[in-house]
Design an enzyme around this catalytic site. Structure first.
Site, PDB file in Angstrom:
ATOM      1  CE  LYS A  51       0.962   1.343   4.395  1.00 48.40           C
ATOM      2  NZ  LYS A  51       1.599   2.641   4.783  1.00 48.40           N
ATOM      3  N   PRO A  75      10.261  -4.135   0.452  1.00 50.03           N
ATOM      4  CG  PRO A  75      10.286  -1.803   0.512  1.00 50.03           C
ATOM      5  CD  PRO A  75       9.757  -2.958  -0.289  1.00 50.03           C
ATOM      6  CB  VAL A  76      12.439  -5.201   5.926  1.00 48.88           C
ATOM      7  CG1 VAL A  76      12.215  -5.177   7.433  1.00 48.88           C
ATOM      8  CG2 VAL A  76      12.274  -6.620   5.381  1.00 48.88           C
ATOM      9  N   GLY A 116       9.805  -0.280   4.977  1.00 48.62           N
ATOM     10  CA  GLY A 116       9.753   0.574   3.803  1.00 48.62           C
ATOM     11  C   GLY A 116       8.558   1.500   3.739  1.00 48.62           C
ATOM     12  N   GLY A 117       7.591   1.351   4.659  1.00 48.39           N
ATOM     13  CA  GLY A 117       6.413   2.198   4.608  1.00 48.39           C
ATOM     14  C   GLY A 117       5.356   1.717   3.638  1.00 48.39           C
ATOM     15  CB  SER A 167       0.145  -4.730   7.800  1.00 47.85           C
ATOM     16  OG  SER A 167       0.682  -4.051   8.914  1.00 47.85           O
ATOM     17  CG  ASP A 172      -0.582  -0.965   8.639  1.00 52.08           C
ATOM     18  OD1 ASP A 172      -0.405  -2.020   9.266  1.00 52.08           O
ATOM     19  OD2 ASP A 172       0.314  -0.407   7.978  1.00 52.08           O
TER      20      ASP A 172
END
Length: 367
Positions: free
Chosen positions: A10, A94-95, A97-98, A103, A136
């Site tokens: 997301k 990515p870890v 990474g936003g 989630s 989230d």
């Protein structure tokens, strides 16, 4: 039987941070948007008991701190199922990474485990478990364009924005969300945070909040968790269309906020409202509050945002607390050219697109 599920990422279309709540979390206002980049989750159930997490990425925990582990544990308990669960995580996202990877992985584990067991959780149970595992997670039970409030776990499907070409840049650096929130608290006084919340909702139009994740079927399609309930059943339930006038009001405010148009619900000139929303973002002033504290700590991320803008993006932003950044483009060809240009600058850039709710649920099992 091993069940494979795509675990989509997301982005955040704007993220406004409010004051710290009594439970220690911050009030948030954001628009989540699912995109086509994904991990792959493979789940199988065999003889025995316990949960195994398998992942080649050394940054991914393999114990009970992993969201997939916690999800599998709760789903097995809720369904009264027995067996040894194996969850294999093929990392492509990515870890830290936003992009909501952990989630999304957890929700994909839920979906895959249901299919492996040939048992289904109820809609309310899905939402309750998701909200318990992380803030989230519920958005990934909706997909498409989704309003997130509370600590992010209260999610409301919005009329889907159209699929739009984009470029995602994933720097090597990882950003700690906890530290980003702490830095925000140092930067913003409580009174200023309250003003931000009020401004985001157009002067006080706020959705009715419950003790858990709550949805309203406001979009042009529904996720498989959607059911009709009454206004009396609030906790971890999905509210039926028309159940909340205030929620509808928030949707109108949001549409006006994104498009920069009067809050009338009328289509934008020259096309539908949906067709103009994302391309209008650049002139509405929408932004991610985390940029105010993350960019000073990681100036290279500010530079990447500038590189996206110079490559032709109509709107560029940090996603979540970062470190991933994205840019929205007019066409797939423009996005492909921009990604190629950025890779020549040494950046890890990929052209992709946003996913509507219908696309999200159609592709999630298409592995």
């Amino acid at each position: 039987m091993t069940v494979a599920v795509r675990s989509f990422a997301k982005i955040n279309l704007g993220l406004y941070i409010g004051a710290v709540r009594a439970d220690g979390y911050h009030d948030l206002r954001t628009v989540y948007q699912t995109i086509a980049l994904h991990d792959v989750i493979r789940v199988s159930v065999g003889r025995g008991s316990g949960i195994d997490i398998v992942c080649k990425d050394p940054r991914v925990p393999l114990d009970s701190s992993n969201t997939c582990y916690r999800m599998a544990e709760r789903v097995m308990d809720e369904l009264g199922a027995k067996g040894r669960v194996s969850v294999e995580i093929e990392k492509r996202l990515p870890v830290q990474g936003g992009l909501g990877a952990a989630s999304s992985n957890a929700v994909a584990t839920m979906v895959a485990l249901e299919r492996a067991l040939k048992k289904k959780l109820s809609g309310p149970a899905r939402l309750r478990i998701a909200a318990e595992v992380g803030s989230d997670l519920p958005l990934f039970l909706v997909g498409g364009t989704t309003l997130g409030v509370g600590r992010g776990e209260e999610v409301y499907p919005l009329p889907d924005l159209p699929s739009v070409a984009m470029v995602v840049v994933t720097p090597e650096v990882g950003v700690s969300t906890a530290k980003a929130f702490a830095d925000w608290d140092e930067l913003v006084r409580p009174g200023e945070a309250a003003e931000l919340r009020s401004a985001w909702t157009g002067g006080g139009a706020q959705p009715h909040t419950s003790n858990g994740a709550e949805l309203r079927s406001a979009g042009t399609g529904q996720s498989p968790v959607t059911t009709r309930t009454t206004r009396a059943t609030r906790n971890h339930q999905l509210t039926g269309p028309g159940a909340s006038d205030r929620l509808f009001e928030v949707g109108c405010v949001l549409s006006a906020w994104l498009s920069g148009l009067p809050n009338t619900g009328a289509p934008a000139k020259g096309g539908s409202r949906a067709g103009n929303l994302l391309l209008d973002l650049v002139r509405t002033g929408i932004e991610n509050d985390f940029e105010k504290v993350v960019f000073p700590q990681y100036p290279e991320l500010r530079d990447i945002k500038g590189a996206l803008e110079r490559a032709g993006s109509r709107y560029a932003s940090l996603s979540g607390s970062g470190s991933t950044l994205y840019g929205l483009f007019r066409s797939r060809a423009d996005a492909a050219r921009a990604a190629s240009r950025l890779r020549k600058q040494g950046l890890k850039a990929v052209a992709t697109s946003t996913l509507t709710r219908q696309q999200y649920w159609k592709r999630i099992l298409d592995c």
